[in-house]
Scaffold this active site. Structure first.
Site, PDB file in Angstrom:
ATOM      1  N   LYS A  14     -30.658  -0.649  14.072  1.00  0.00           N
ATOM      2  CA  LYS A  14     -29.327  -1.149  13.690  1.00  0.00           C
ATOM      3  C   LYS A  14     -29.395  -2.642  13.305  1.00  0.00           C
ATOM      4  O   LYS A  14     -28.872  -3.043  12.271  1.00  0.00           O
ATOM      5  CB  LYS A  14     -28.323  -0.938  14.846  1.00  0.00           C
ATOM      6  CG  LYS A  14     -28.204   0.523  15.275  1.00  0.00           C
ATOM      7  CD  LYS A  14     -27.212   0.729  16.384  1.00  0.00           C
ATOM      8  CE  LYS A  14     -27.604   0.121  17.720  1.00  0.00           C
ATOM      9  NZ  LYS A  14     -28.825   0.709  18.338  1.00  0.00           N
ATOM     10  N   ARG A  88     -19.359   1.851  21.813  1.00  0.00           N
ATOM     11  CA  ARG A  88     -20.401   2.622  22.478  1.00  0.00           C
ATOM     12  C   ARG A  88     -19.822   3.686  23.391  1.00  0.00           C
ATOM     13  O   ARG A  88     -20.577   4.454  23.990  1.00  0.00           O
ATOM     14  CB  ARG A  88     -21.219   1.673  23.357  1.00  0.00           C
ATOM     15  CG  ARG A  88     -22.540   1.254  22.810  1.00  0.00           C
ATOM     16  CD  ARG A  88     -23.139   0.296  23.829  1.00  0.00           C
ATOM     17  NE  ARG A  88     -24.563   0.307  23.790  1.00  0.00           N
ATOM     18  CZ  ARG A  88     -25.298  -0.545  23.079  1.00  0.00           C
ATOM     19  NH1 ARG A  88     -24.735  -1.452  22.344  1.00  0.00           N
ATOM     20  NH2 ARG A  88     -26.599  -0.469  23.130  1.00  0.00           N
ATOM     21  N   ARG A 127     -41.378  -4.339  19.919  1.00  0.00           N
ATOM     22  CA  ARG A 127     -40.418  -5.330  19.402  1.00  0.00           C
ATOM     23  C   ARG A 127     -40.662  -6.691  20.054  1.00  0.00           C
ATOM     24  O   ARG A 127     -40.908  -6.791  21.252  1.00  0.00           O
ATOM     25  CB  ARG A 127     -38.989  -4.881  19.687  1.00  0.00           C
ATOM     26  CG  ARG A 127     -37.974  -5.947  19.303  1.00  0.00           C
ATOM     27  CD  ARG A 127     -36.584  -5.428  19.189  1.00  0.00           C
ATOM     28  NE  ARG A 127     -36.055  -4.926  20.450  1.00  0.00           N
ATOM     29  CZ  ARG A 127     -34.858  -4.362  20.564  1.00  0.00           C
ATOM     30  NH1 ARG A 127     -34.103  -4.207  19.502  1.00  0.00           N
ATOM     31  NH2 ARG A 127     -34.444  -3.940  21.731  1.00  0.00           N
ATOM     32  N   ARG A 160     -38.067  -8.116  25.003  1.00  0.00           N
ATOM     33  CA  ARG A 160     -36.787  -8.157  25.735  1.00  0.00           C
ATOM     34  C   ARG A 160     -36.955  -7.506  27.100  1.00  0.00           C
ATOM     35  O   ARG A 160     -37.641  -6.489  27.219  1.00  0.00           O
ATOM     36  CB  ARG A 160     -35.716  -7.400  24.928  1.00  0.00           C
ATOM     37  CG  ARG A 160     -34.764  -8.308  24.191  1.00  0.00           C
ATOM     38  CD  ARG A 160     -33.845  -7.638  23.233  1.00  0.00           C
ATOM     39  NE  ARG A 160     -33.117  -6.480  23.715  1.00  0.00           N
ATOM     40  CZ  ARG A 160     -32.267  -5.772  22.966  1.00  0.00           C
ATOM     41  NH1 ARG A 160     -32.070  -6.122  21.714  1.00  0.00           N
ATOM     42  NH2 ARG A 160     -31.641  -4.733  23.445  1.00  0.00           N
ATOM     43  N   ARG A 171     -31.817   3.828  28.872  1.00  0.00           N
ATOM     44  CA  ARG A 171     -30.881   3.510  27.780  1.00  0.00           C
ATOM     45  C   ARG A 171     -30.666   4.723  26.873  1.00  0.00           C
ATOM     46  O   ARG A 171     -29.555   4.978  26.412  1.00  0.00           O
ATOM     47  CB  ARG A 171     -31.409   2.319  26.973  1.00  0.00           C
ATOM     48  CG  ARG A 171     -31.283   1.003  27.735  1.00  0.00           C
ATOM     49  CD  ARG A 171     -32.204  -0.059  27.182  1.00  0.00           C
ATOM     50  NE  ARG A 171     -31.907  -0.435  25.814  1.00  0.00           N
ATOM     51  CZ  ARG A 171     -32.771  -1.072  25.024  1.00  0.00           C
ATOM     52  NH1 ARG A 171     -33.979  -1.402  25.467  1.00  0.00           N
ATOM     53  NH2 ARG A 171     -32.422  -1.382  23.789  1.00  0.00           N
TER      54      ARG A 171
HETATM   55  P1  AP5 Z   1     -33.848  -2.987  15.990  1.00  0.00           P
HETATM   56  O1  AP5 Z   1     -33.305  -3.213  14.615  1.00  0.00           O
HETATM   57  O2  AP5 Z   1     -33.936  -4.157  16.913  1.00  0.00           O
HETATM   58  O3  AP5 Z   1     -33.098  -1.740  16.674  1.00  0.00           O
HETATM   59  P2  AP5 Z   1     -31.636  -1.634  17.265  1.00  0.00           P
HETATM   60  O4  AP5 Z   1     -31.108  -0.292  16.893  1.00  0.00           O
HETATM   61  O5  AP5 Z   1     -30.817  -2.824  16.847  1.00  0.00           O
HETATM   62  O6  AP5 Z   1     -32.010  -1.648  18.806  1.00  0.00           O
HETATM   63  P3  AP5 Z   1     -31.380  -2.390  20.068  1.00  0.00           P
HETATM   64  O7  AP5 Z   1     -32.347  -2.200  21.195  1.00  0.00           O
HETATM   65  O8  AP5 Z   1     -31.023  -3.820  19.750  1.00  0.00           O
HETATM   66  O9  AP5 Z   1     -30.119  -1.557  20.285  1.00  0.00           O
HETATM   67  P4  AP5 Z   1     -29.366  -1.396  21.595  1.00  0.00           P
HETATM   68  O10 AP5 Z   1     -28.180  -0.697  21.076  1.00  0.00           O
HETATM   69  O11 AP5 Z   1     -30.071  -0.763  22.704  1.00  0.00           O
HETATM   70  O12 AP5 Z   1     -29.226  -2.902  22.104  1.00  0.00           O
HETATM   71  P5  AP5 Z   1     -28.021  -3.927  22.025  1.00  0.00           P
HETATM   72  O13 AP5 Z   1     -28.590  -5.269  21.800  1.00  0.00           O
HETATM   73  O14 AP5 Z   1     -26.922  -3.438  21.153  1.00  0.00           O
HETATM   74  O15 AP5 Z   1     -35.304  -2.328  15.815  1.00  0.00           O
HETATM   75  C1  AP5 Z   1     -36.107  -2.060  16.954  1.00  0.00           C
HETATM   76  C2  AP5 Z   1     -37.585  -2.378  16.621  1.00  0.00           C
HETATM   77  O16 AP5 Z   1     -38.055  -1.441  15.654  1.00  0.00           O
HETATM   78  C3  AP5 Z   1     -37.805  -3.768  16.014  1.00  0.00           C
HETATM   79  O17 AP5 Z   1     -39.019  -4.274  16.477  1.00  0.00           O
HETATM   80  C4  AP5 Z   1     -37.863  -3.502  14.497  1.00  0.00           C
HETATM   81  O18 AP5 Z   1     -38.681  -4.453  13.840  1.00  0.00           O
HETATM   82  C5  AP5 Z   1     -38.454  -2.105  14.460  1.00  0.00           C
HETATM   83  N1  AP5 Z   1     -37.909  -1.280  13.376  1.00  0.00           N
HETATM   84  C6  AP5 Z   1     -36.599  -1.171  13.010  1.00  0.00           C
HETATM   85  N2  AP5 Z   1     -36.460  -0.277  12.002  1.00  0.00           N
HETATM   86  C7  AP5 Z   1     -37.717   0.200  11.760  1.00  0.00           C
HETATM   87  C8  AP5 Z   1     -38.250   1.156  10.818  1.00  0.00           C
HETATM   88  N3  AP5 Z   1     -37.454   1.805   9.940  1.00  0.00           N
HETATM   89  N4  AP5 Z   1     -39.575   1.414  10.846  1.00  0.00           N
HETATM   90  C9  AP5 Z   1     -40.391   0.760  11.745  1.00  0.00           C
HETATM   91  N5  AP5 Z   1     -39.953  -0.158  12.645  1.00  0.00           N
HETATM   92  C10 AP5 Z   1     -38.643  -0.430  12.635  1.00  0.00           C
HETATM   93  O19 AP5 Z   1     -27.444  -3.807  23.544  1.00  0.00           O
HETATM   94  C11 AP5 Z   1     -28.213  -4.270  24.642  1.00  0.00           C
HETATM   95  C12 AP5 Z   1     -27.449  -4.013  25.930  1.00  0.00           C
HETATM   96  O20 AP5 Z   1     -26.193  -4.741  25.931  1.00  0.00           O
HETATM   97  C13 AP5 Z   1     -27.023  -2.557  26.212  1.00  0.00           C
HETATM   98  O21 AP5 Z   1     -28.066  -1.806  26.800  1.00  0.00           O
HETATM   99  C14 AP5 Z   1     -25.838  -2.774  27.162  1.00  0.00           C
HETATM  100  O22 AP5 Z   1     -26.314  -3.137  28.451  1.00  0.00           O
HETATM  101  C15 AP5 Z   1     -25.154  -4.004  26.574  1.00  0.00           C
HETATM  102  N6  AP5 Z   1     -24.128  -3.662  25.572  1.00  0.00           N
HETATM  103  C16 AP5 Z   1     -24.170  -3.971  24.248  1.00  0.00           C
HETATM  104  N7  AP5 Z   1     -23.090  -3.506  23.613  1.00  0.00           N
HETATM  105  C17 AP5 Z   1     -22.340  -2.881  24.557  1.00  0.00           C
HETATM  106  C18 AP5 Z   1     -21.108  -2.156  24.496  1.00  0.00           C
HETATM  107  N8  AP5 Z   1     -20.463  -1.991  23.320  1.00  0.00           N
HETATM  108  N9  AP5 Z   1     -20.631  -1.623  25.644  1.00  0.00           N
HETATM  109  C19 AP5 Z   1     -21.287  -1.772  26.823  1.00  0.00           C
HETATM  110  N10 AP5 Z   1     -22.467  -2.440  26.950  1.00  0.00           N
HETATM  111  C20 AP5 Z   1     -22.987  -2.991  25.803  1.00  0.00           C
END
Ligand code: AP5
Length: 213
Positions: A14, A88, A127, A160, A171
């Site tokens: 994402k 979410r 990552r 991270r 997760r």
């Molecule tokens: P990346 O683009 O970083 O993936 P992502 O989908 O953004 O993954 P996240 O881990 O950031 O999502 P998340 O939803 O768990 O975390 P968030 O920060 O929102 O890509 C991942 C890796 O793969 C990178 O190294 C990239 O280079 C590589 N990659 C990407 N695309 C690729 C491809 N096509 N091919 C090869 N490699 C690729 O949330 C973190 C925490 O915050 C949650 O767990 C929760 O505790 C809290 N939180 C956040 N939002 C909420 C909410 N709305 N409600 C409640 N708690 C929340």
């Protein structure tokens, strides 16, 4: 005001897709990044959130919706928002509708990034994230020019805390239980466009860019 939601499991890409949409004029709102900023600043919210994030658990709907409310209330009418990691839960999705409606805004698209669990574990464990600006790299698929140093600001790259394998599995389980039901919620409104996110970064980004024009 218009909004797009990027939906998909942790590590589907994402944030990586969001980077190119920002270049097209979208304002990227990642609730994960907003929470990590609070952690970096050491605020009371950050201290509370850190415990939950490190365990891979959700922060409460109330806190997250409150953060989004502040952003939307301060925004001008013409803004194009890109939500990443929000909503979410079903409650968050309903609150987003209410907030957009109160600003005469519209949710135009929900982009669903689909990716198998095995790839997700590989992506998240490789990552590396900049400790200062939050830029995202991957040791194999998107490496920094110099190992563990951010190309943008020269700061250190780190794994991270929530990218440990056991936490990734937790997760993913929480995603299946609490976030996956949003797919049906948005499908009923004909809003969902599904992308096979297991392909290369370039292919995934290009398909999303084509879709959103
Ligand atoms: P990346 O683009 O970083 O993936 P992502 O989908 O953004 O993954 P996240 O881990 O950031 O999502 P998340 O939803 O768990 O975390 P968030 O920060 O929102 O890509 C991942 C890796 O793969 C990178 O190294 C990239 O280079 C590589 N990659 C990407 N695309 C690729 C491809 N096509 N091919 C090869 N490699 C690729 O949330 C973190 C925490 O915050 C949650 O767990 C929760 O505790 C809290 N939180 C956040 N939002 C909420 C909410 N709305 N409600 C409640 N708690 C929340």
């Amino acid at each position: 005001m218009t909004a797009i939601v990027l939906l998909g499991p942790p590590g589907a890409g994402k944030g990586t897709v969001a980077e190119v949409l920002v270049e097209k004029g979208y304002t990227h709102i990642s609730t994960g990044e907003l929470l990590r900023e609070q952690i970096r600043l050491g605020t009371p919210l950050g201290l509370k959130a850190k415990k939950l994030l490190d365990l891979g658990k959700f922060v409460s709907d109330e806190i997250v919706v409150g953060m989004i409310q502040v952003v939307l209330e301060a925004a001008s009418a013409g803004k194009k928002f890109l939500f990443d990691g929000f909503p979410r839960t079903l409650l968050q999705a309903k609150k987003l509708d209410e907030l957009l409606c109160s600003r005469e805004g519209d949710l135009s698209d929900v982009i669903l990034l689909e990716c198998p669990d095995e790839l997700i574990v590989e992506r998240l464990s490789g990552r590396r994230t900049c400790t200062k600006c939050g830029a995202v790299y991957h040791t194999t698929y998107n490496p920094a020019s110099v190992d563990d140093i951010c190309d943008a600001d020269g700061c250190e790259l780190q794994l991270r805390p929530d990218d440990a394998v056991e936490t990734i599995k937790r997760r993913l389980a929480i995603y299946t239980e609490r976030t996956a039901p949003l797919v049906g919620f948005y499908q009923e409104r004909g809003r969902v466009y599904t992308v096979d996110a297991s392909r290369s970064i370039e292919d995934v980004r290009n398909e999303v860019l084509e879709r959103l024009g």
